[in-house]
Design a protein around this motif. Structure first.
Motif, PDB file in Angstrom:
ATOM      1  N   SER A  82     -18.329 -40.727  21.004  1.00 56.55           N
ATOM      2  CA  SER A  82     -16.958 -40.328  21.338  1.00 56.55           C
ATOM      3  C   SER A  82     -16.338 -41.349  22.290  1.00 56.55           C
ATOM      4  O   SER A  82     -17.002 -41.951  23.112  1.00 56.55           O
ATOM      5  N   ASP A  83     -15.024 -41.539  22.150  1.00 59.24           N
ATOM      6  CA  ASP A  83     -14.318 -42.518  22.961  1.00 59.24           C
ATOM      7  C   ASP A  83     -13.938 -41.975  24.333  1.00 59.24           C
ATOM      8  O   ASP A  83     -13.487 -42.714  25.189  1.00 59.24           O
ATOM      9  N   LYS A  84     -14.078 -40.677  24.529  1.00 58.27           N
ATOM     10  CA  LYS A  84     -13.711 -40.083  25.807  1.00 58.27           C
ATOM     11  C   LYS A  84     -14.758 -40.421  26.853  1.00 58.27           C
ATOM     12  O   LYS A  84     -15.930 -40.216  26.662  1.00 58.27           O
ATOM     13  N   ARG A  85     -14.298 -40.931  27.949  1.00 58.79           N
ATOM     14  CA  ARG A  85     -15.183 -41.239  29.065  1.00 58.79           C
ATOM     15  C   ARG A  85     -14.787 -40.377  30.244  1.00 58.79           C
ATOM     16  O   ARG A  85     -13.614 -40.218  30.543  1.00 58.79           O
ATOM     17  N   ARG A  86     -15.779 -39.875  30.919  1.00 62.30           N
ATOM     18  CA  ARG A  86     -15.519 -39.081  32.107  1.00 62.30           C
ATOM     19  C   ARG A  86     -15.693 -39.968  33.327  1.00 62.30           C
ATOM     20  O   ARG A  86     -16.723 -40.587  33.508  1.00 62.30           O
ATOM     21  N   ILE A  87     -14.670 -39.974  34.138  1.00 67.97           N
ATOM     22  CA  ILE A  87     -14.713 -40.745  35.372  1.00 67.97           C
ATOM     23  C   ILE A  87     -14.698 -39.762  36.522  1.00 67.97           C
ATOM     24  O   ILE A  87     -13.844 -38.881  36.592  1.00 67.97           O
ATOM     25  N   TRP A  88     -15.651 -39.892  37.410  1.00 67.47           N
ATOM     26  CA  TRP A  88     -15.767 -38.985  38.552  1.00 67.47           C
ATOM     27  C   TRP A  88     -14.828 -39.441  39.646  1.00 67.47           C
ATOM     28  O   TRP A  88     -14.924 -40.554  40.144  1.00 67.47           O
ATOM     29  N   VAL A  89     -13.901 -38.575  39.991  1.00 70.76           N
ATOM     30  CA  VAL A  89     -12.958 -38.871  41.052  1.00 70.76           C
ATOM     31  C   VAL A  89     -13.094 -37.770  42.088  1.00 70.76           C
ATOM     32  O   VAL A  89     -12.975 -36.594  41.771  1.00 70.76           O
ATOM     33  N   GLN A  90     -13.351 -38.164  43.321  1.00 74.93           N
ATOM     34  CA  GLN A  90     -13.471 -37.191  44.388  1.00 74.93           C
ATOM     35  C   GLN A  90     -12.143 -37.081  45.110  1.00 74.93           C
ATOM     36  O   GLN A  90     -11.611 -38.068  45.605  1.00 74.93           O
ATOM     37  N   VAL A  91     -11.617 -35.894  45.148  1.00 73.58           N
ATOM     38  CA  VAL A  91     -10.340 -35.653  45.808  1.00 73.58           C
ATOM     39  C   VAL A  91     -10.629 -35.125  47.207  1.00 73.58           C
ATOM     40  O   VAL A  91     -11.300 -34.109  47.369  1.00 73.58           O
ATOM     41  N   ARG A  92     -10.137 -35.839  48.205  1.00 72.81           N
ATOM     42  CA  ARG A  92     -10.357 -35.417  49.591  1.00 72.81           C
ATOM     43  C   ARG A  92      -9.302 -34.391  49.968  1.00 72.81           C
ATOM     44  O   ARG A  92      -8.124 -34.547  49.654  1.00 72.81           O
ATOM     45  N   LEU A  93      -9.757 -33.373  50.668  1.00 75.60           N
ATOM     46  CA  LEU A  93      -8.810 -32.363  51.124  1.00 75.60           C
ATOM     47  C   LEU A  93      -7.943 -32.896  52.249  1.00 75.60           C
ATOM     48  O   LEU A  93      -6.750 -32.614  52.319  1.00 75.60           O
ATOM     49  N   LEU A  94      -8.556 -33.664  53.152  1.00 75.66           N
ATOM     50  CA  LEU A  94      -7.824 -34.273  54.255  1.00 75.66           C
ATOM     51  C   LEU A  94      -8.002 -35.784  54.197  1.00 75.66           C
ATOM     52  O   LEU A  94      -9.129 -36.274  54.196  1.00 75.66           O
ATOM     53  N   PRO A  95      -6.932 -36.543  54.191  1.00 66.47           N
ATOM     54  CA  PRO A  95      -7.070 -37.999  54.194  1.00 66.47           C
ATOM     55  C   PRO A  95      -7.717 -38.483  55.497  1.00 66.47           C
ATOM     56  O   PRO A  95      -7.744 -37.767  56.507  1.00 66.47           O
ATOM     57  N   ILE A  96      -8.222 -39.682  55.463  1.00 64.69           N
ATOM     58  CA  ILE A  96      -8.939 -40.227  56.611  1.00 64.69           C
ATOM     59  C   ILE A  96      -8.036 -40.325  57.837  1.00 64.69           C
ATOM     60  O   ILE A  96      -8.446 -39.998  58.950  1.00 64.69           O
ATOM     61  N   TRP A  97      -6.806 -40.765  57.654  1.00 65.86           N
ATOM     62  CA  TRP A  97      -5.909 -40.897  58.811  1.00 65.86           C
ATOM     63  C   TRP A  97      -5.639 -39.540  59.458  1.00 65.86           C
ATOM     64  O   TRP A  97      -5.538 -39.446  60.676  1.00 65.86           O
ATOM     65  N   LEU A  98      -5.560 -38.490  58.644  1.00 65.80           N
ATOM     66  CA  LEU A  98      -5.346 -37.156  59.200  1.00 65.80           C
ATOM     67  C   LEU A  98      -6.585 -36.664  59.945  1.00 65.80           C
ATOM     68  O   LEU A  98      -6.489 -35.995  60.975  1.00 65.80           O
ATOM     69  N   ARG A  99      -7.754 -37.028  59.447  1.00 66.69           N
ATOM     70  CA  ARG A  99      -8.994 -36.679  60.150  1.00 66.69           C
ATOM     71  C   ARG A  99      -9.054 -37.329  61.523  1.00 66.69           C
ATOM     72  O   ARG A  99      -9.440 -36.701  62.511  1.00 66.69           O
ATOM     73  N   ILE A 100      -8.664 -38.598  61.595  1.00 61.27           N
ATOM     74  CA  ILE A 100      -8.679 -39.316  62.874  1.00 61.27           C
ATOM     75  C   ILE A 100      -7.707 -38.677  63.854  1.00 61.27           C
ATOM     76  O   ILE A 100      -8.018 -38.478  65.030  1.00 61.27           O
ATOM     77  N   VAL A 101      -6.515 -38.344  63.366  1.00 67.95           N
ATOM     78  CA  VAL A 101      -5.521 -37.700  64.227  1.00 67.95           C
ATOM     79  C   VAL A 101      -6.037 -36.354  64.722  1.00 67.95           C
ATOM     80  O   VAL A 101      -5.886 -36.013  65.901  1.00 67.95           O
ATOM     81  N   LEU A 102      -6.648 -35.578  63.836  1.00 69.89           N
ATOM     82  CA  LEU A 102      -7.186 -34.275  64.239  1.00 69.89           C
ATOM     83  C   LEU A 102      -8.285 -34.410  65.284  1.00 69.89           C
ATOM     84  O   LEU A 102      -8.344 -33.632  66.245  1.00 69.89           O
ATOM     85  N   VAL A 103      -9.152 -35.399  65.121  1.00 69.71           N
ATOM     86  CA  VAL A 103     -10.225 -35.608  66.102  1.00 69.71           C
ATOM     87  C   VAL A 103      -9.640 -35.986  67.451  1.00 69.71           C
ATOM     88  O   VAL A 103     -10.075 -35.488  68.502  1.00 69.71           O
ATOM     89  N   LEU A 104      -8.646 -36.869  67.453  1.00 67.22           N
ATOM     90  CA  LEU A 104      -8.013 -37.255  68.713  1.00 67.22           C
ATOM     91  C   LEU A 104      -7.319 -36.073  69.385  1.00 67.22           C
ATOM     92  O   LEU A 104      -7.395 -35.918  70.609  1.00 67.22           O
ATOM     93  N   LEU A 105      -6.650 -35.244  68.595  1.00 65.02           N
ATOM     94  CA  LEU A 105      -6.003 -34.059  69.164  1.00 65.02           C
ATOM     95  C   LEU A 105      -7.028 -33.076  69.730  1.00 65.02           C
ATOM     96  O   LEU A 105      -6.814 -32.495  70.803  1.00 65.02           O
ATOM     97  N   LEU A 106      -8.135 -32.901  69.030  1.00 64.05           N
ATOM     98  CA  LEU A 106      -9.181 -32.004  69.526  1.00 64.05           C
ATOM     99  C   LEU A 106      -9.811 -32.535  70.812  1.00 64.05           C
ATOM    100  O   LEU A 106     -10.101 -31.766  71.737  1.00 64.05           O
ATOM    101  N   LEU A 107     -10.022 -33.850  70.889  1.00 58.90           N
ATOM    102  CA  LEU A 107     -10.568 -34.442  72.115  1.00 58.90           C
ATOM    103  C   LEU A 107      -9.602 -34.276  73.288  1.00 58.90           C
ATOM    104  O   LEU A 107     -10.015 -33.960  74.409  1.00 58.90           O
TER     105      LEU A 107
END
Length: 111
Positions: free
Chosen positions: A45-70
């Protein structure tokens, strides 16, 4: 004289097991053939499955959240330390005059 059945009673059980195992073996062979056919179909079959991981929170938002928590942890620690453990008012821990007074004591300008 003792015959073979009395010497080896498990012989009858082995004969019975052999008759029941043949359908199991045949079904295994059929299952393996079906798996091979499925894998061949998937490869063609010509269909190929590509695994894509969707992040719930982008990295920049994670950094901002960590700084706010600190920052929140440092402020709440100062309020608890200065107001409740020490002898001051908890709201005074957030005033600029308190911090300049603390820094002056640390630097040796006041005693």
């Amino acid at each position: 004289m003792i015959d073979d059945k009395q010497k080896r009673p498990q012989w009858e059980q082995m004969k019975q097991n052999n008759t029941t195992e043949t359908p199991t073996i045949v079904s295994r062979v059929k299952r393996n053939e079906q798996k091979k056919q499925k894998s061949v179909k998937e490869e063609t079959s010509d269909k190929r499955r590509i695994w894509v991981q969707v992040r719930l929170l982008p990295i920049w938002l994670r950094i901002v959240l960590v700084l706010l928590l600190l920052t929140g942890a440092a402020i709440s620690g100062a309020i608890i330390g200065y107001g409740y453990i020490g002898d001051g008012q908890p709201a005074d821990a957030l005033k600029k005059e308190t911090w300049t007074h603390i820094l002056d004591i640390i630097n040796g300008k006041e005693s």
